[in-house]
Design an enzyme around this catalytic site. Structure first.
Site, PDB file in Angstrom:
ATOM      1  N   LYS A 160       0.842  -1.196   0.000  1.00  0.00           N
ATOM      2  CA  LYS A 160       0.000   0.000   0.000  1.00  0.00           C
ATOM      3  C   LYS A 160       0.875   1.244   0.000  1.00  0.00           C
ATOM      4  CE  LYS A 160      -3.818  -0.524   2.464  1.00  0.00           C
ATOM      5  NZ  LYS A 160      -4.470  -0.736   3.768  1.00  0.00           N
ATOM      6  N   ARG A 213      -3.303   3.132   8.583  1.00  0.00           N
ATOM      7  CA  ARG A 213      -3.619   1.964   7.753  1.00  0.00           C
ATOM      8  C   ARG A 213      -2.449   0.994   7.750  1.00  0.00           C
ATOM      9  NH1 ARG A 213      -4.814   4.545   1.970  1.00  0.00           N
ATOM     10  NH2 ARG A 213      -6.187   2.724   1.808  1.00  0.00           N
ATOM     11  N   GLY A 232      -6.918 -10.278   7.717  1.00  0.00           N
ATOM     12  CA  GLY A 232      -6.571 -10.851   9.012  1.00  0.00           C
ATOM     13  C   GLY A 232      -5.783  -9.868   9.854  1.00  0.00           C
ATOM     14  N   MET A 238      -4.981  -5.814  11.248  1.00  0.00           N
ATOM     15  CA  MET A 238      -5.812  -4.809  11.898  1.00  0.00           C
ATOM     16  C   MET A 238      -6.618  -3.992  10.901  1.00  0.00           C
ATOM     17  SD  MET A 238      -4.573  -1.643  14.093  1.00  0.00           S
ATOM     18  CE  MET A 238      -4.888  -0.530  12.758  1.00  0.00           C
ATOM     19  N   ARG A 272      -3.859  -1.466  -6.302  1.00  0.00           N
ATOM     20  CA  ARG A 272      -3.031  -2.682  -6.259  1.00  0.00           C
ATOM     21  C   ARG A 272      -3.487  -3.595  -7.390  1.00  0.00           C
ATOM     22  NH1 ARG A 272      -5.848  -4.711  -0.759  1.00  0.00           N
ATOM     23  NH2 ARG A 272      -7.907  -4.980  -1.596  1.00  0.00           N
ATOM     24  N   HIS A 293      -3.568 -39.802   4.530  1.00  0.00           N
ATOM     25  CA  HIS A 293      -4.068 -40.708   3.499  1.00  0.00           C
ATOM     26  C   HIS A 293      -5.241 -40.074   2.759  1.00  0.00           C
ATOM     27  CE1 HIS A 293      -6.645 -44.029   2.022  1.00  0.00           C
ATOM     28  NE2 HIS A 293      -5.478 -44.535   1.645  1.00  0.00           N
ATOM     29  N   SER A 322      14.484 -40.845  -8.467  1.00  0.00           N
ATOM     30  CA  SER A 322      13.259 -40.075  -8.302  1.00  0.00           C
ATOM     31  C   SER A 322      13.159 -39.747  -6.817  1.00  0.00           C
ATOM     32  CB  SER A 322      12.054 -40.897  -8.763  1.00  0.00           C
ATOM     33  OG  SER A 322      10.876 -40.164  -8.525  1.00  0.00           O
ATOM     34  N   CYS A 347       8.846 -37.336  -7.166  1.00  0.00           N
ATOM     35  CA  CYS A 347       7.507 -37.901  -7.220  1.00  0.00           C
ATOM     36  C   CYS A 347       6.773 -37.754  -5.893  1.00  0.00           C
ATOM     37  CB  CYS A 347       7.541 -39.357  -7.644  1.00  0.00           C
ATOM     38  SG  CYS A 347       8.441 -40.398  -6.484  1.00  0.00           S
ATOM     39  N   TYR A 401      12.249 -33.476 -14.331  1.00  0.00           N
ATOM     40  CA  TYR A 401      10.784 -33.434 -14.286  1.00  0.00           C
ATOM     41  C   TYR A 401      10.274 -33.432 -12.852  1.00  0.00           C
ATOM     42  CZ  TYR A 401      10.819 -38.423 -13.176  1.00  0.00           C
ATOM     43  OH  TYR A 401      11.015 -39.625 -12.548  1.00  0.00           O
TER      44      TYR A 401
END
Ligand code: ADP
Ligand code: MG
Ligand code: MG
Length: 877
Positions: free
Chosen positions: A24, A94, A103, A105, A338, A456, A765, A832, A852
């Site tokens: 800001k 501000r 979240g 003030m 913004r 899981h 991997s 992976c 990858y």
């Protein structure tokens, strides 16, 4: 004492100072420098915030002095005086961090008012109503955000006043009403705080700035930061700005504007405003705001200036802007700009349009869409109108995105049955286990009480693209009574609930869901991402269905096919159990013979779905207890099948019990003990490849991956088995076929000895789930319980299972890459673990030179974009 500057006038800052001035503040300075009408002020830096904490939550006296010096300059600039009895200066305070952060003030407006200055304001403006309206707002905001007196208390007084007066809107209250309200507000303040409302403007100011700094560490802010990867070390800046007044009457007003439509991306200004209003009135929904077009009727010259400034700002920042403006007595001011938040659909359209308008290059446009946001394009969402009516009854972790609605179901079997009868169900479990898989497929969504982002339930749900909220500890589930209780209400299996896997919200009722729409912009945009990125993207898929889904989302191969996931199917589990409890090799081979054709069919299906794309198949990995029968009836059935007595089998099952199965007899250790398992799996892999090659002509090069290796000799032992069988089949069949044998790097010892391991492994991997687990020494299934204390105490700021721990685990990855390459320069390298679908982790993989990443099918587009963004930020090759 340092000579650091902690306070900057807007005229001293610029756009490049975001880290110091916050988003800001930097933009207010920048807007000032390009001549936008911005009420002037100054910014207290993020470094001052950090110092506040270092100094034991105190603003150092030299910073207080610097603030007061700047205040004096602001008085000179504005021609007004703070606390003056003739021409008082009022300001807003501000907060503004580097990244915009809900979240924190709330803003305080009209600071500087007290019983004297309010009278001066009333006389100066000849508008006592305005003066007292400003004053009552100030008392309320200051009390709420600085002194933590509930806002509701003040609103109640206001409502009573309106009722007594028989009016509906606050604008209908007159000066005397507001004056009376101010009295009541101050009395309330005194009652709550035991002291008078502070009348000295300087005290008001320093208290407010302190409150902003304090709010950086409030629980809401901490949670938001964790979910959005914002480190607490950034701190927040504070902006102090001269007030302009939209509440001065019918030629004043305030509003918000977007330079393009934030929900569709349409290239048209989208703005709303309220006359005679201040601050957040527009968003607070006190009155219905008017569309900006109305301003063109009422004050055409202001409208024209407004449009011009909006366009200037969009061109200046080369992105869609979200702005705040205020009109004071027919004079227009801008208070904030913004880059605007937008839906995923809008983000894609705007990015593509900006390139076509010549405003951005493709590379720049790639950075404009948040990778995580693509998720919402691939899953159902809640109907927005319906959602507004719904009440959140609990909140868990946003474990797998999407929206789901259905009747509550407490077991997997029940979910399956009710689904088959055509009912929509949400599966509610304490936690899920592999046996629940069919119920999880049948459910619209999954809600668990325990478990974290990589539990899981979470991992499987993400793989399937099913919505999941995990770790919702507020639910008190009573499985026996088939009910759960939350916030004083009990739900049973006939009740509807709705869950949002993108926010973690649980709603106590039915909410309509809508299927996502994938537009042409998605294709164009993702095409650019693919052109740009150098990292390839594969998928983790165990079934032809998942594989095909992933290919549709752009997967270039399979990086992880977990063979054991195929073993849970009803018709197989018996054979698997037989294999596990076998006492002799002969018994075991008999069971394996039953599994071979099934496993071969699985691989044929997967190869066909992937066509010419590479497939990495991991050999049997999990702790065997996951497959063992636990129910007495299952043990009895299996005993019969195997010609054993119940007691014999039960004893065997008990003897297989392990104290710490995750570190027990699993992974390549199984194949070391029982090489015939690896033989069977090799046979299935190679025979399937030959079959598909012959029938479809795809040149398949199977990549066989040996899991959980920690020592090169164990890899070599298993590899020798694989090579012997594979070569034998290839020779017998007389085909020309290549295959590779590699390993997962998921035990720290493997990373430490990667140069040795690379002598045998043709590829690595990185199994970063296990590698994280073993490096930290805590299990991902249990860590959720205590990690929250670590977050509260700021020992860890994010879940290492969700976001790769680059300083620790990442160093092992880096080391293994270097050592692996030193031994085998052309070694294939990939990841992976779940991290393959996390944007910041993808960036890390790009940086350490992996070829990858592999992630669940629904995360493939996200990974493609994250890989392109990594390439733009840090070009490789
Ligand atoms: P948030 O970050 O929550 O948007 P802001 O600091 O931007 O909070 O301010 C909240 C509201 O107050 C906005 O509508 C803003 O335009 C308004 N506001 C802030 N400072 C001033 C000021 N100096 N004069 C008039 N309105 C202001
Ligand atoms: Mg704002
Ligand atoms: Mg593993």
């Amino acid at each position: 004492m340092d000579n650091k500057k902690y306070v900057y006038l807007f005229s001293e800052g610029n756009a490049s100072m975001k880290n110091l001035l916050g988003g800001k503040g930097a933009n207010l300075a920048d807007m000032t420098s390009i001549g936008i009408p911005v009420p002037q002020g100054f910014t207290v830096t993020t470094e001052a915030c950090n110092k506040y904490y270092v100094d034991g939550q105190k603003i150092a006296s030299e910073i207080v002095e610097e603030i007061l010096t700047k205040m004096a300059e602001l008085e000179r600039i504005s021609g007004k005086e703070f606390g003056s009895k003739t021409n008082p200066l009022l300001v807003s305070v501000r907060s503004g961090a580097r990244a915009s952060m809900p979240g924190m003030m709330d803003t305080i407006l009209n600071l500087g008012l007290n019983d004297e200055t309010v009278e001066v304001m009333a006389n100066l403006t000849n508008n006592p109503r305005f003066a007292y309206d400003s004053y009552r707002r100030f008392i309320q905001m200051f009390a709420d955000v600085v002194m933590e007196v509930e806002k509701r208390n003040f609103e109640n007084l206001m409502d009573e006043m309106k009722e007594a007066k028989g009016v509906k809107y606050d604008t209908e209250l007159d000066a005397n009403d507001l004056k009376e309200l101010v009295k009541q507000f101050k009395a309330l303040y005194k009652k709550e705080k035991g002291e008078e409302f502070p009348s000295d403007p300087k005290t008001q100011l320093i208290e407010s700035i302190t409150a902003v700094f304090r709010s950086w560490e409030n629980p809401r802010a901490i949670v938001y930061r964790r979910l959005n990867d914002i480190p607490s070390s950034w701190g927040t800046a504070v902006n102090v700005q001269e007030m302009v007044f939209g509440n001065k009457g019918e030629t004043s007003g305030t509003g918000v504007a977007f330079s393009r439509n934030p929900s569709t991306g349409e290239k048209k200004i989208f703005a709303e405003y309220l006359m005679n209003a201040q601050g957040e009135d527009v968003v607070a929904g006190i009155r219905t705001p008017q569309p900006i077009e109305k301003l063109n009727d009422d004050m055409p010259e202001i409208y024209e200036q407004f449009v011009q400034i909006v366009n200037t700002l969009e061109n200046h920042y080369r992105d869609m802007q979200d702005m705040e403006f205020t009109i004071e007595d027919r004079k227009l001011y801008f208070l904030q700009t913004r880059n605007g938040k937008r839906t995923a659909q809008a983000a894609l359209k705007i990015a593509v349009d900006l390139v076509e308008e010549g405003m951005l290059t493709k590379e720049e446009a790639i950075l404009k869409v948040e990778a995580k946001q693509l998720d919402t394009l691939l899953h159902p969402n809640f109907d927005t109108a319906d959602l507004k009516q719904a009440a959140v009854i609990a909140k868990g972790l946003p474990a797998s995105p999407g929206a789901a609605c259905g009747k509550v179901c407490f077991t997997a079997e029940e979910a399956k049955e009710r689904h088959e009868k055509g009912e929509k169900v949400v599966l509610v479990r304490l936690e899920t286990s592999p046996e629940d898989i069919e119920g999880m497929i049948a459910a619209e969504g999954i809600l668990t009480v325990r478990g974290g982002m990589t539990s899981h339930a979470a991992v499987v749900a993400r793989g399937m693209g099913t919505c999941c909220v995990a770790g919702c500890g507020e639910l008190k589930v009573n499985e026996a009574a088939r009910t759960f209780e939350v916030s004083g209400k009990t739900y049973n299996d006939n009740d509807y609930i709705s869950i949002d896997g993108s926010t973690g919200n649980v709603y106590g009722g039915a909410i309509k869901t809508v299927e996502p729409e994938i537009s042409g912009y998605f294709g164009i945009f993702m095409g650019w991402a693919d052109e740009i990125r150098s990292l390839k993207v594969r998928t983790n898929a165990d079934t032809p269905r998942d594989a095909a889904q992933a290919v549709k989302f752009g997967a270039e191969g399979i990086g992880l096919c977990r063979t054991e996931h195929m073993f849970f199917a009803e018709e197989r589990i018996a054979a698997v159990r037989e294999m596990i409890v076998a006492k002799t090799e002969e018994q075991r081979r008999k069971a394996l013979d039953k599994l071979l054709p099934m496993q071969r069919e699985d691989f044929i299906g997967i190869y066909e779905a992937m066509e010419y794309r590479p497939v990495t198949i991991r050999f049997l990995d999990p702790p065997l207890h996951e497959f063992l029968p636990t129910e007495e009836s299952d043990i009895a059935d299996l005993a019969k099948e195997m010609g054993l007595t119940f007691e014999e089998l039960k004893a065997t099952v008990e003897s297989l019990h392990e104290f710490n199965p995750m570190m027990g007899h699993r992974g390549c250790r199984l194949a070391v003990s029982y090489p015939e398992i690896a033989e069977m799996q090799t046979r299935a892999v190679i025979e399937a490849a030959i079959d598909v090659k012959r029938r479809k002509g795809f040149d398949i090069v199977p990549e066989i991956m040996i899991p959980l290796v920690g020592e090169v000799k164990e890899l070599k032992y298993v590899k020798d088995v694989v090579v012997r069988i594979a070569n034998q089949i290839i020779a017998e069949e007389g085909v020309d076929m290549k295959y590779m044998v590699g390993t997962m790097i998921e035990i720290p010892r493997a990373a430490l000895t990667a140069d040795e391991i690379a002598k045998e492994a043709e590829f690595f991997s990185f199994g970063t789930n296990d590698l994280t687990q073993m490096t930290f020494g805590f299990s991902r299934d249990d860590a959720g319980n205590f990690l929250k204390h670590y977050y509260d105490k700021k020992i860890y700021e994010s879940d290492p299972f969700g976001k790769l721990d680059q300083t620790g685990v990442g160093q092992l990855v880096k080391m293994a890459v270097e050592k692996g390459k030193a031994t085998r320069p052309n070694i294939k390298l990939g990841i992976c673990g779940e991290h393959g679908g996390d944007p910041s982790s993808v960036e890390f993989c790009h940086e350490v030179g992996l070829q990858y990443v592999s992630c669940s099918p629904f995360r493939v587009p996200l990974a493609r974009l994250a890989a392109a963004q990594a390439q733009v930020k840090n070009p490789r090759k």
